[in-house]
Design a protein around this motif. Structure first.
Motif, PDB file in Angstrom:
ATOM      1  N   SER A 292       0.818  -1.213   0.000  1.00  0.00           N
ATOM      2  CA  SER A 292       0.000   0.000   0.000  1.00  0.00           C
ATOM      3  C   SER A 292       0.856   1.269   0.000  1.00  0.00           C
ATOM      4  O   SER A 292       0.640   2.191  -0.797  1.00  0.00           O
ATOM      5  CB  SER A 292      -0.914  -0.002   1.228  1.00  0.00           C
ATOM      6  N   ILE A 293       1.838   1.312   0.889  1.00  0.00           N
ATOM      7  CA  ILE A 293       2.624   2.536   1.061  1.00  0.00           C
ATOM      8  C   ILE A 293       3.635   2.721  -0.069  1.00  0.00           C
ATOM      9  O   ILE A 293       3.725   3.803  -0.668  1.00  0.00           O
ATOM     10  CB  ILE A 293       3.314   2.517   2.441  1.00  0.00           C
ATOM     11  N   TYR A 297       3.226   5.587  -3.017  1.00  0.00           N
ATOM     12  CA  TYR A 297       4.219   6.657  -3.155  1.00  0.00           C
ATOM     13  C   TYR A 297       5.057   6.518  -4.423  1.00  0.00           C
ATOM     14  O   TYR A 297       5.905   7.375  -4.692  1.00  0.00           O
ATOM     15  CB  TYR A 297       5.157   6.660  -1.955  1.00  0.00           C
ATOM     16  N   LYS A 400      -0.347   9.220  -2.031  1.00  0.00           N
ATOM     17  CA  LYS A 400      -0.724   8.689  -0.716  1.00  0.00           C
ATOM     18  C   LYS A 400      -0.716   7.160  -0.791  1.00  0.00           C
ATOM     19  O   LYS A 400      -0.763   6.587  -1.884  1.00  0.00           O
ATOM     20  CB  LYS A 400      -2.130   9.166  -0.326  1.00  0.00           C
ATOM     21  N   PRO A 401      -0.691   6.495   0.340  1.00  0.00           N
ATOM     22  CA  PRO A 401      -0.806   5.035   0.316  1.00  0.00           C
ATOM     23  C   PRO A 401      -2.080   4.603  -0.402  1.00  0.00           C
ATOM     24  O   PRO A 401      -3.129   5.236  -0.291  1.00  0.00           O
ATOM     25  CB  PRO A 401      -0.841   4.672   1.808  1.00  0.00           C
ATOM     26  N   SER A 422      -3.717   5.320   5.569  1.00  0.00           N
ATOM     27  CA  SER A 422      -3.159   6.646   5.803  1.00  0.00           C
ATOM     28  C   SER A 422      -3.418   7.574   4.620  1.00  0.00           C
ATOM     29  O   SER A 422      -3.522   7.137   3.473  1.00  0.00           O
ATOM     30  CB  SER A 422      -1.650   6.544   6.030  1.00  0.00           C
ATOM     31  N   THR A 443       6.463   7.578   9.192  1.00  0.00           N
ATOM     32  CA  THR A 443       6.183   6.790   7.988  1.00  0.00           C
ATOM     33  C   THR A 443       7.438   6.627   7.152  1.00  0.00           C
ATOM     34  O   THR A 443       7.774   5.517   6.699  1.00  0.00           O
ATOM     35  CB  THR A 443       5.056   7.439   7.171  1.00  0.00           C
ATOM     36  N   TYR A 465       2.190   4.959  14.143  1.00  0.00           N
ATOM     37  CA  TYR A 465       2.521   5.179  12.731  1.00  0.00           C
ATOM     38  C   TYR A 465       3.635   4.235  12.290  1.00  0.00           C
ATOM     39  O   TYR A 465       4.446   3.825  13.103  1.00  0.00           O
ATOM     40  CB  TYR A 465       2.955   6.633  12.521  1.00  0.00           C
ATOM     41  N   PRO A 466       3.627   3.915  10.977  1.00  0.00           N
ATOM     42  CA  PRO A 466       2.610   4.284  10.002  1.00  0.00           C
ATOM     43  C   PRO A 466       1.314   3.542  10.298  1.00  0.00           C
ATOM     44  O   PRO A 466       1.314   2.573  11.061  1.00  0.00           O
ATOM     45  CB  PRO A 466       3.212   3.832   8.677  1.00  0.00           C
TER      46      PRO A 466
END
Length: 525
Positions: A292-293, A297, A400-401, A422, A443, A465-466
């Protein structure tokens, strides 16, 4: 090479002495070495070889099955870094909070038997005569044991080796343990700094698998470790945190600076245990939060961390923690980890910059600008992988994620409107709230610390976080709150058998019951 072989032989001899341990804490405390003062002279092998062993066993370098239980099937999974496609124990295991005692003994036993014991031995033998070896052993001891405290809470530290009149080994509360960590780091830093300033010979090059005998880098690492621990306790003891953090920030030799300063143990020629877990056993794959992250990004570090799937060169898939898995083959097609070189990393220099960024938010003297430190943390992480395009990345204020989609089971999806997804972007925003700044720092810190799951799990618990995805299946029998995630491991079962009176007192030091849902002393989220 000859020196390396000689050291290896000495370490193996030391391991042979220890191998008769029964698992009882009495044996773990027992000194496996018995050398005279005259034995310490000459090439210092009897002081240095135990610390070679201690470095190698921070993570069981030569025994992947043990390393898997020592860290991978707890911290690496709980941190949101990795997930296993293997339904161990009929899919009732740590990944869905059915904490298996036989698994969770390993972090404790490995640290005490193979790291704490040789460090204490070197401290005792070095004494005042060999301050550089004493300092080195002390730094190693704190590095190993703060990790154990951050897994379990109270630990046997200041009383290690001391048998009381009940024939037990007393615990320190986590607060007491941290106070000892700070005292020990202060002692070690001062000893090693004075030694360097005196111009004395640097004597442990032949035994040092991290910095090859560079005493200044060990001081920088110790300062960074001190700052790490200071940041960790800021939520529960701000005065102590500031005092220790500013001491680290103001030390004339400073903190870790660039990728060449990374604290990574060279285990050559042995392959990294994560390579075995991932490629030989197919027990390890990318996690859903990582997918996801990093994909959200469009992070250039992604192919340096994971391997794309057979679906295409730009397709990466992770597995959500705590899901229903009936057959291993269901999820083995998800992204493998990129192969690691023969070094096990425990601290990246990028972490030092993110620590400074958070120290800036705290208003600590010597921290500098939060924005500068944050951006320096990202650029230092990029440089670790030979990447130079960090400026474009740092300017990105839209990415964003991504929502997570499980191609096999929609019940595991994390949608765009989920509170667990997030919305934090990359670009620093000086006008943001303190909480938003903290989320941005942590993050990126989480990304940069990969694959060091123990530290990443600690930071997630400390800050929240994250944002990670909670387990879908919770087999904790209501001892762990799904929305609050797992907070610690229960004390190892062997302590109940061999050290019950002290363990009973240690349990009273906890904030709650001895289970995975009870928060540690510094854990206020």
């Amino acid at each position: 090479m000859l020196k390396r072989v000689r050291i290896t032989l000495l370490v193996l001899a030391a391991l042979a002495l220890v191998s008769g341990c029964t698992g009882k804490f009495t044996d773990i405390n027992k000194n496996p070495y018995d050398f005279t003062e005259s034995d310490l002279k000459g090439d210092f092998q009897l002081l240095g070889a135990p610390l070679t062993q201690a470095q190698l066993f921070l993570l069981r370098y030569n025994d992947p099955p043990t390393a898997q239980l020592q860290q991978n099937l707890n911290s690496d999974v709980f941190s949101g870094y990795m997930m296993t496609p293997t339904p161990f124990e009929g899919n009732i295991n740590n990944t869905n909070y059915a904490l298996l005692y036989i698994w969770n003994n390993h972090p404790w036993n490995e640290a005490y038997r193979w790291v704490m014991k040789p460090c204490v031995f070197t401290q005792q033998k070095a004494g005042d005569k060999y301050p550089d070896f004493y300092a080195w052993a002390t730094i190693m001891k704190v590095e190993a044991m703060h990790r154990i405290s951050d897994i379990f809470g109270p630990i046997i530290y200041s009383h290690f080796g001391d048998i009381n009149n009940e024939n037990t080994f007393e615990y320190d509360s986590q607060q007491e343990a941290y106070n000892h960590f700070f005292h020990d780091l202060d002692t070690a830093i001062n000893l090693l700094t004075n030694y360097v300033n005196s111009g004395s010979a640097q004597r442990f090059q032949a035994f040092d698998l991290v910095y090859k005998g560079d005493y200044v880098k060990w001081i920088k690492f110790a300062n960074t470790l001190r700052l790490r621990l200071a940041i960790r306790i800021n939520g529960v003891d701000k005065d102590k945190a500031r005092k220790e953090g500013e001491a680290a920030l103001k030390h004339p030799l400073g903190l870790l600076q660039d990728a060449k300063d990374n604290f990574a143990v060279d285990i050559s020629p042995v392959t990294h245990p994560l390579n075995i877990m991932c490629y030989t056993w197919a027990d390890l794959r990318m996690s859903a939060p990582m997918e996801s992250i990093l994909t959200g990004y469009n992070d250039p570090r992604l192919p340096h961390y994971f391997v794309h799937t057979d679906e295409g060169p730009d397709v990466y898939r992770g597995i959500r923690n705590g899901i229903r898995i009936s057959l291993k083959e269901q999820y083995t097609g998800c992204s493998k980890l990129a192969r690691f070189e023969n070094k096990i990393q425990f601290m990246a220099a990028a972490e030092a910059w993110f620590l400074k960024a958070e120290a800036s938010l705290n208003g600590w003297d010597g921290a500098g600008s939060a924005a500068f430190n944050y951006e320096k943390g990202v650029s230092t992480s990029f440089s670790q992988y030979g990447l130079t395009n960090f400026n474009d990345y740092l300017k990105n204020d839209t990415s964003k994620p991504r929502p997570y989609v499980d191609p096999l089971n929609k019940d595991n999806n994390v949608t765009a409107d989920s509170k667990h997804l997030s919305t934090i972007t990359i670009k620093w925003n000086e006008g943001a709230s303190q909480e938003e700044k903290l989320e941005r720092i942590i993050t990126q810190k989480w990304i940069a610390m990969f694959p060091e799951g123990t530290e990443a799990w600690s930071e997630f618990r400390r800050t929240g976080y994250p944002k990670l995805f909670p387990v879908v299946i919770n087999n904790s029998n209501n001892t762990i709150n799904t929305e609050k995630f797992i907070r610690r491991l229960p004390f190892p079962q062997i302590e109940q058998v061999t050290n019950p009176k002290a363990l009973s007192r240690a349990k009273k030091m906890l904030k709650g019951e001895d289970n995975g849902g009870t928060q540690l002393w510094w854990d206020t989220k």
